[in-house]
Design an enzyme around this catalytic site. Structure first.
Site, PDB file in Angstrom:
ATOM      1  N   SER A 148       0.862  -1.340   0.012  1.00 22.98           N
ATOM      2  CA  SER A 148       0.147  -0.094   0.007  1.00 22.98           C
ATOM      3  C   SER A 148       0.854   1.348  -0.002  1.00 22.98           C
ATOM      4  O   SER A 148       1.687   1.460  -0.767  1.00 22.98           O
ATOM      5  CB  SER A 148      -1.036  -0.138   1.052  1.00 22.98           C
ATOM      6  OG  SER A 148      -2.080   0.886   1.161  1.00 22.98           O
ATOM      7  N   HIS A 197      -7.657  -5.515  -0.300  1.00 16.25           N
ATOM      8  CA  HIS A 197      -6.406  -4.928   0.083  1.00 16.25           C
ATOM      9  C   HIS A 197      -5.252  -5.481   0.795  1.00 16.25           C
ATOM     10  O   HIS A 197      -4.146  -5.501   0.422  1.00 16.25           O
ATOM     11  CB  HIS A 197      -6.820  -3.442   0.399  1.00 16.25           C
ATOM     12  CG  HIS A 197      -5.700  -2.524   0.560  1.00 16.25           C
ATOM     13  ND1 HIS A 197      -4.846  -2.106  -0.453  1.00 16.25           N
ATOM     14  CD2 HIS A 197      -5.229  -1.864   1.718  1.00 16.25           C
ATOM     15  CE1 HIS A 197      -4.030  -1.117  -0.213  1.00 16.25           C
ATOM     16  NE2 HIS A 197      -4.223  -0.942   1.114  1.00 16.25           N
ATOM     17  N   ASP A 257      -9.735  -5.194  -4.701  1.00 15.64           N
ATOM     18  CA  ASP A 257      -8.923  -4.035  -3.739  1.00 15.64           C
ATOM     19  C   ASP A 257      -9.925  -2.939  -3.964  1.00 15.64           C
ATOM     20  O   ASP A 257     -10.154  -2.289  -4.873  1.00 15.64           O
ATOM     21  CB  ASP A 257      -7.698  -3.782  -3.990  1.00 15.64           C
ATOM     22  CG  ASP A 257      -6.878  -3.080  -3.056  1.00 15.64           C
ATOM     23  OD1 ASP A 257      -7.572  -2.350  -2.198  1.00 15.64           O
ATOM     24  OD2 ASP A 257      -5.750  -3.155  -2.988  1.00 15.64           O
TER      25      ASP A 257
END
Length: 271
Positions: free
Chosen positions: A98, A251, A223
């Protein structure tokens, strides 16, 4: 073993260094708003297989110091360089999830990939977490502004709401609670500052084009935070890259599909 490494005068980041005698090294950079413990199911498996695993808490998060400033990608990538230098890491795989993936991308550009032999991006927030006039993917700018406002007014609720977006498959309530509490270990100001960086940072578009090392891109089709078109953009911009889509995956792909995640990562490191 756990270490504190000085990245600026009076500012230290916490680093776990597991199996220092391992035959190959991977340095893991976590995403927002967690810390190195998010990689628990990699840190308990990869060392048993002979790998050296280094995982750091970014400044402002986990056990690291929480200064008022220094939350732009330049400074955060400089912190990685300090860890690389302190531990004398060479020919290692750099992996980021991320926002941690975005920081890794900046490291590759700003530090010319110093010491990195391979790059792994996990649901990376690059080239842009938010939609822009020239990049119609990602979250609405207003959604991020709401997150920032929520951090300042009711951070626990904001983190709970974020937690409802990160999984596609079932996880137990205790596991969800644990990830929530990892987020609470960060400082409120650092949590908000990173979100502000999402709004202002546009340099990753060019940064991606500078990456020359073999790159693995793991990204969940479902995601809801870093939408799948971001992975396609990464794959199109990095010449020597491989995109592995994870179907039925959100995610936090290292929980949604933990076994496959570890398998793909290990296979990539060993090639």
């Amino acid at each position: 073993m756990g270490y504190y490494i000085t990245v600026e005068p009076g500012i230290n980041v916490y680093v776990e260094d597991l199996n220092p005698a391992g035959h190959r090294t991977i340095l893991l950079i976590h995403g927002w708003p967690g810390n190195h413990n998010l990689f628990e199911y990699q840190l308990e498996q990869l060392p048993k297989m002979g790998y050296r695993c280094v995982a750091m808490d970014c400044r402002g998060f986990g056990l690291s110091d929480k200064p008022w400033s220094g939350y732009d990608y330049n400074r955060l990538s400089d912190d990685i360089r300090c860890v690389v230098d302190a531990l004398k890491l060479q020919n290692f795989t750099l992996g980021g999830h991320s926002t941690g993936g975005a920081i890794c991308v900046r490291y590759m550009a700003r530090h010319n990939g110093y010491g990195v032999s391979k790059l792994a991006l996990f649901a990376a927030a690059a080239p842009s977490l938010i939609q822009r006039p020239y990049f119609p993917y990602g979250l609405n700018r207003e959604a991020v502004i709401n997150i920032i406002q929520g951090v300042y007014t009711d951070r626990p609720k904001t983190l709970r709401d974020f937690g409802s977006m990160i999984f596609h498959n079932y996880v137990s309530e205790p596991l969800s609670d644990w990830i929530f509490y990892l987020g609470l270990q960060a400082a409120g100001w650092s949590t908000a500052a990173i979100a502000n960086t999402w709004l202002d940072e546009e340099g990753l578009f060019n940064d991606l084009k500078t990456i020359k090392v073999p790159t693995l891109i793991l990204h969940g089709i479902n995601d809801q935070v870093c939408l799948f078109p971001l992975a396609i953009a990464q794959n199109n911009s990095i010449k020597n890259s491989k995109l592995v889509p994870f179907e039925s995956c959100g995610h936090f792909l290292f929980y949604d599909q933990r076994e496959r995640f570890n398998e793909e990562l290990i296979k990539f490191i060993e090639v």
